[in-house]
Motif scaffolding. Structure first.
Motif, short mmCIF file in Angstrom:
data_model
loop_
_atom_site.label_atom_id
_atom_site.label_comp_id
_atom_site.label_asym_id
_atom_site.label_seq_id
_atom_site.Cartn_x
_atom_site.Cartn_y
_atom_site.Cartn_z
N SER A 146 70.03 28.15 -26.50
CA SER A 146 68.87 28.50 -27.04
C SER A 146 67.51 28.89 -26.23
N SER A 147 67.16 29.71 -26.41
CA SER A 147 66.18 30.64 -26.12
C SER A 147 65.90 29.53 -24.77
N ASN A 148 65.09 27.96 -25.00
CA ASN A 148 64.77 27.62 -24.21
C ASN A 148 65.50 27.04 -23.28
N ALA A 149 67.37 27.22 -23.17
CA ALA A 149 68.17 26.86 -22.23
C ALA A 149 68.03 28.10 -22.00
N VAL A 150 68.79 29.21 -22.14
CA VAL A 150 67.95 30.26 -21.22
C VAL A 150 66.91 30.39 -20.07
N GLU A 151 65.75 30.15 -21.08
CA GLU A 151 64.82 29.94 -19.77
C GLU A 151 64.65 28.90 -18.52
N GLU A 152 65.42 28.09 -19.09
CA GLU A 152 65.60 26.63 -18.06
C GLU A 152 66.24 27.73 -17.04
N ILE A 153 67.63 28.91 -17.32
CA ILE A 153 68.33 28.94 -16.78
C ILE A 153 67.81 29.78 -15.55
N PHE A 154 66.99 30.50 -16.30
CA PHE A 154 65.65 31.99 -15.50
C PHE A 154 64.52 31.35 -14.23
N ARG A 155 64.25 29.79 -15.16
CA ARG A 155 63.48 29.07 -14.16
C ARG A 155 64.09 28.88 -12.82
N ASP A 156 65.27 27.81 -12.86
CA ASP A 156 65.75 27.81 -11.87
C ASP A 156 66.87 28.40 -10.98
N VAL A 157 67.06 29.56 -11.54
CA VAL A 157 67.27 30.89 -10.76
C VAL A 157 66.14 31.03 -9.81
N ALA A 158 64.73 31.55 -10.07
CA ALA A 158 63.89 31.29 -9.98
C ALA A 158 63.71 30.83 -8.80
N SER A 159 63.59 29.64 -8.95
CA SER A 159 62.45 28.64 -8.34
C SER A 159 63.79 28.58 -7.13
#
Length: 407
Positions: free
Chosen positions: A270-283
């Motif tokens: 889902s878009s939420n799952a993809v965004e979670e991955i991006f937030r994780d990598v960014a942090s």
């Protein structure tokens, strides 16, 4: 029969990939590098954006056992350079006994030991005998690879290049890996190398090339991942295969995939799952660096609060400049005028800093990037241009700007 692979061995972020190695055949990069190596008698400089695969390409073409690697980011002095080379060659620092057939000139390289023994030759490998080390490499067809050459102090660069000069003339292969705007450092520190220099440039990756990583990797894990997720990963990778490897690895962890599945399965995150991955990598891979830059150097006096047009929380000059940089895209190369234009969009007119204030802040950030953040400097301020070299930092700035802001 299914070949079971560990996820960490398929998607390799920061290491040497095999399953997901992409040769970028349309660019002929391997051929270009092999041609320069085959021609010989020159310093070969391999340049490209940070984490664009310069070291991976070089190691793939040479092979690990055909080269010795020194990481310039670990070198502060000439002595450290030669000591690191000695360690990677695994040669003894003391005299080599060559009076019998038991003679050894290192753990990995036993080439011609018997011949030397019969000739009664004694060799010494230490920091004070650079020529012997380099002759040994040349005689055994070992290339010298200096990663992050631009990160070495200028005086060390000059000493190393001068030491290499005569051996390159005799056929030693020397490869320097650097970021694009530092491609000609070798010539800059030693003008006599100008006629013995070759440049192999690695451009940032195209989206189509980045998509080859998941297209190679996921099927080996029995995963069929939606094309929309793959496309979004490629778009957000900032031209960096390392970021793409990281996104794919995080998606596997999201679904608890640790090795090849017995039965292939479709995945449509889902878009939420993809965004979670991006937030994780960014942090994990951008935020700590950003925080160090945003704090700036220690100051005895309180910094001036600069009011935002949006009436959000006031920013000090470091926070304001970083927000302006982020609002440019951020781009890899940014002129002062672009930063100034973005500052005027963020801050009220009376609080926009003067050019010397912006230059001073960027100069301090450049110093922090060089002296306080490990590895290759994430940014550099030079002649009214800011160079952003770390796709992780750029990804963090873009992503956090798009979501919750930088203030």
């Amino acid at each position: 029969m299914i070949e079971y692979l560990k996820t960490k061995n398929v998607f390799v972020a920061g290491g040497m990939p095999s399953v997901t190695y992409v040769d970028r055949v349309a660019l002929d990069l391997e051929k270009k590098l092999r041609t320069e190596i085959r021609d010989g008698y020159k310093v070969i400089c391999v340049t490209g954006p940070t984490k664009s695969g310069k070291t991976v390409l070089t190691r793939h073409v040479l092979g690990r056992d055909s080269s010795a690697l020194v990481n310039g980011g670990q070198v502060a002095s000439s002595e450290e350079f030669w000591s690191l080379l000695l360690q990677d060659l695994r040669l003894p620092e003391s005299e080599t006994e060559t009076g019998s057939e038991q003679a050894s000139i290192g753990i990995r390289y036993l080439v011609s030991a018997q011949a030397k023994a019969s000739e009664g030759v004694t060799q010494t490998f230490n920091n004070n005998n650079k020529k012997t080390m380099l002759e040994f490499m040349r005689d055994n067809d070992l290339a010298l690879v200096v990663d992050d050459f631009h990160y070495m102090p200028t005086n060390v660069q000059r000493e190393v290049i001068r030491s290499l000069k005569s051996e390159i003339f005799e056929g030693l292969v020397a490869i320097l890996i650097a970021v694009p705007h530092r491609a000609f450092d070798a010539i800059g520190v030693e003008r006599e190398m100008e006629g013995r220099f070759a440049h192999v440039e690695i451009p940032a990756w195209f989206v189509s090339e980045l998509k080859e990583i998941p297209q190679k990797g996921f099927p080996n894990l029995g995963m069929q991942v939606s094309s929309s997720a793959v496309e979004e990963f490629a778009e957000e990778s900032n031209g960096s295969p390392l970021l793409m490897q990281r996104f794919c690895s995080r998606l596997c962890h999201h679904y608890n995939i640790e090795e090849t599945l017995s039965d292939p399965k479709e995945f449509n995150p889902s878009s939420n799952a993809v965004e979670e991955i991006f937030r994780d990598v960014a942090s994990q891979f951008g935020f700590p660096t950003f925080e160090k830059l945003a704090k700036g150097p220690q100051s005895r006096s309180k910094r001036i609060d600069r009011r935002q047009i949006s009436n959000e929380k006031a920013l000090d000059i470091y926070q304001a400049v970083l927000r302006a940089i982020a609002n440019t895209g951020p781009k890899e190369k940014i002129h002062y005028n672009d930063i100034r234009d973005e500052l005027r969009k963020i801050l009220v007119d009376s609080d926009v800093p003067q050019k010397h204030e912006v230059s001073s802040a960027l100069g301090h950030m450049s110093g922090i990037a060089k002296d306080e953040i490990q590895g290759e400097p994430v940014l550099e301020w030079s002649d009214d241009f800011l160079y952003l070299t770390d796709p992780f930092l750029m990804f963090y700035m873009r992503w956090s700007q798009r979501s919750s802001g930088l203030g």
